[in-house]
Design an enzyme around this catalytic site. Structure first.
Site, PDB file in Angstrom:
ATOM      1  CE  LYS A  74      -3.951   1.927   2.622  1.00  0.00           C
ATOM      2  NZ  LYS A  74      -4.830   1.710   3.797  1.00  0.00           N
ATOM      3  CB  SER A 149      -8.176   3.371   2.614  1.00  0.00           C
ATOM      4  OG  SER A 149      -7.365   2.834   3.640  1.00  0.00           O
ATOM      5  CB  SER A 173      -8.349   0.609   5.627  1.00  0.00           C
ATOM      6  OG  SER A 173      -9.116   1.748   5.372  1.00  0.00           O
TER       7      SER A 173
HETATM    8  N1  GLN Z   1     -13.478   3.733   6.093  1.00  0.00           N
HETATM    9  C1  GLN Z   1     -12.798   4.270   7.232  1.00  0.00           C
HETATM   10  C2  GLN Z   1     -12.457   5.720   6.992  1.00  0.00           C
HETATM   11  O1  GLN Z   1     -12.782   6.219   5.974  1.00  0.00           O
HETATM   12  C3  GLN Z   1     -11.600   3.450   7.575  1.00  0.00           C
HETATM   13  C4  GLN Z   1     -10.373   3.816   6.832  1.00  0.00           C
HETATM   14  C5  GLN Z   1      -9.160   3.092   7.302  1.00  0.00           C
HETATM   15  O2  GLN Z   1      -9.245   2.088   8.011  1.00  0.00           O
HETATM   16  N2  GLN Z   1      -8.005   3.615   6.951  1.00  0.00           N
HETATM   17  O3  GLN Z   1     -11.848   6.357   7.794  1.00  0.00           O
END
Ligand code: GLN
Length: 484
Positions: A74, A149, A173
């Site tokens: 990532k 994400s 994420s």
């Molecule tokens: N969907 C969550 C957010 O938008 C989690 C994102 C994440 O775990 N980085 O913050």
């Protein structure tokens, strides 16, 4: 191929690391134009390490377990000399000055870093639609999101580009994209894996973890990246995990808790049906199913969307055009330079979080929002502790739906936030949780989540592994995944 199959082929001298790389990049070159999981490749580095692996193989030396295994990363983890963009314009040309600890450990393990993977900008989002560059497509259905994400991390594994990837999980994420793409992903216990060299989103929640085709494959990567790191003050003073060895042991009978709150009307019927059949499967294996109430879960999403933006607003204040990445060169005062740099460099969702976070931390609102959110966070943690006095793990759907269509939540960010209902409580309490495939609905994968006690990755992954020994959901691949 699974990690064990690749290891066997290396051992028998049937493959070389350079040939594995040639095939990996050939497959990426022919199919990633459609999937768009990678932001860029790190070929020179990958071939350099492959050369080292092949040289050692030629000399008959024994290699670490992950030697010669391709890895996707990532793009919020530093790989020295390569870019770290966080899928943001503000870091578009930023060069990583050093290796993140996880990257250093993967290099030491002689893994082959294939490239950096797409994500929502600064890991804020659930679909990769917030990437400043392009969205990634779900390999099961190109009209749908891969989740986020860590959407690139999940899609690259689902598409058969890499057997393993690294993602980060602040509120789901790793697990939600794993569920949407039909792969396996683990968020380790907070402090299990070093965050050194991970670009910070919400530091008290962020955790790096593995995504792969199976629990067994993910266990190899967790064992390689975990363990104390003096460079991260929140890294636990514990040795690396030995989950692979644990998975070889026989499965104990467990008490599996099912939170009523997460199998109710918020969850799509098709998702519920798959999770319920997995619950029955576990029951048939002799595990005990115990229904439980987790009342604080209903406040978890609201709490997270105060705490995470608050931390993000502080962490992202460093992108001021002075020290990192983008700088507006036309401005004639410092203040305009900072305003223009941040105005042009950040996307809409990142700005929304910074504004929200700054607001909840501001004088007069701090106690009403931020301090109260911290109290609710303690309550959630306490409720998990109570539950784990009666059960060994909790089992839930990972997400309320399967992968949604692009643009489905474009007008309503709140709807996307609410879909984090099952994953967020876990980050609040810092617990380990696994997402693994447990069925399909209309050709799209469904994921379930297994949550464990702090530091108990062994039990969580052991239970997931048992499911994968008895079912074949994790072995199914999308059409793009079938090699002609
Ligand atoms: N969907 C969550 C957010 O938008 C989690 C994102 C994440 O775990 N980085 O913050």
């Amino acid at each position: 191929m699974s990690i064990s199959q690749l290891q066997d082929q290396y051992r028998r001298g049937e493959i070389t690391a350079s040939a594995v790389l040639d095939q990996t990049y050939a497959r990426i070159d022919s199919h990633d134009g459609e999937v768009k999981s990678f932001l860029f490749h790190t070929r020179a580095l990958a071939y350099e390490i492959a050369g080292e692996v092949d040289a050692r193989l030629a000399k008959g030396k024994t290699l670490p377990p992950l030697a010669g295994i391709p890895l996707g990363v990532k793009d919020n983890m530093h790989m020295s000399g390569e870019k770290t963009t966080c899928a943001s314009k503000i870091l578009e040309n930023f060069q990583a000055p050093y290796d993140a600890t996880v990257i250093a450990r993967c290099k030491e393990a002689l893994m082959l870093p294939i490239g950096k993977l797409n994500m929502d900008e600064f890991a804020m989002g659930s679909s990769t639609e917030n990437s400043a560059f392009f969205p990634t497509r779900n390999p099961w259905d190109f009209s749908r999101v891969p989740g986020g994400s860590s959407g690139g991390s999940a899609a690259s594994v689902a598409a058969g580009f890499v057997p393993l990837s690294l993602g980060s999980d602040t509120g789901g994420s790793i697990r939600q994209p794993a569920a949407f793409c039909g792969v396996t992903g683990l968020k380790p216990t907070y402090g299990r894996v070093s965050r050194y060299g991970l670009v910070a989103f919400a530091s008290s929640l962020d955790q790096i973890g593995p995504l792969g085709r199976s629990v067994h494959d993910c266990a190899y990567l967790l064992d390689a990246i975990s363990g104390h790191d003096a460079r991260d003050a929140t890294s636990a003073n514990l040795p690396a995990t030995q989950v692979v060895a644990h998975l070889a042991m026989s499965q104990k009978f467990l008490k599996i808790g099912i939170p009523r709150e997460l199998i109710g009307p918020e969850i799509d019927d098709a998702v519920k049906a798959c999770v319920e059949s997995a619950i029955r499967w576990y029951e048939q294996q002799g595990h005990q199913i115990i229904w439980c109430d987790m009342a604080s879960f209903s406040a978890a999403v609201a709490t997270y969307y105060i705490i995470a933006p608050a931390e993000a607003s502080a962490n992202l204040s460093r992108y001021d055009g002075v020290r990192y990445g983008l700088r507006d060169k036309k401005a004639d005062t410092l203040k305009t330079m900072i305003a223009n740099t941040r105005g042009h460099g950040f996307g809409a969702e990142v700005k929304r979080r910074i504004i929200l976070g700054t607001y909840v931390l501001s004088s007069g609102y701090y106690d009403a929002f931020y301090a109260k959110a911290q109290q609710v966070r303690s309550l959630i943690t306490y409720e998990f502790q109570q539950a784990f006095q009666n059960v060994d793990v909790l089992l839930t759907p990972t997400a309320p739906t399967t992968a949604f269509a692009f643009g489905a939540h474009a007008q309503d960010p709140l709807a996307m936030y609410l879909a984090d209902i099952a994953t967020i409580p876990v980050n609040m309490a810092g617990l380990p949780a696994l997402s693994l495939p447990c069925g399909f609905s209309d050709g799209l994968p469904v994921g379930m989540q297994i949550i464990g006690r702090a530091w108990d990755e062994n039990t969580v992954m052991g239970l997931g592994h048992q499911f994968q020994l008895g079912t074949d959901y994790h072995t199914r691949v999308p059409a793009i995944g079938s090699v002609a």
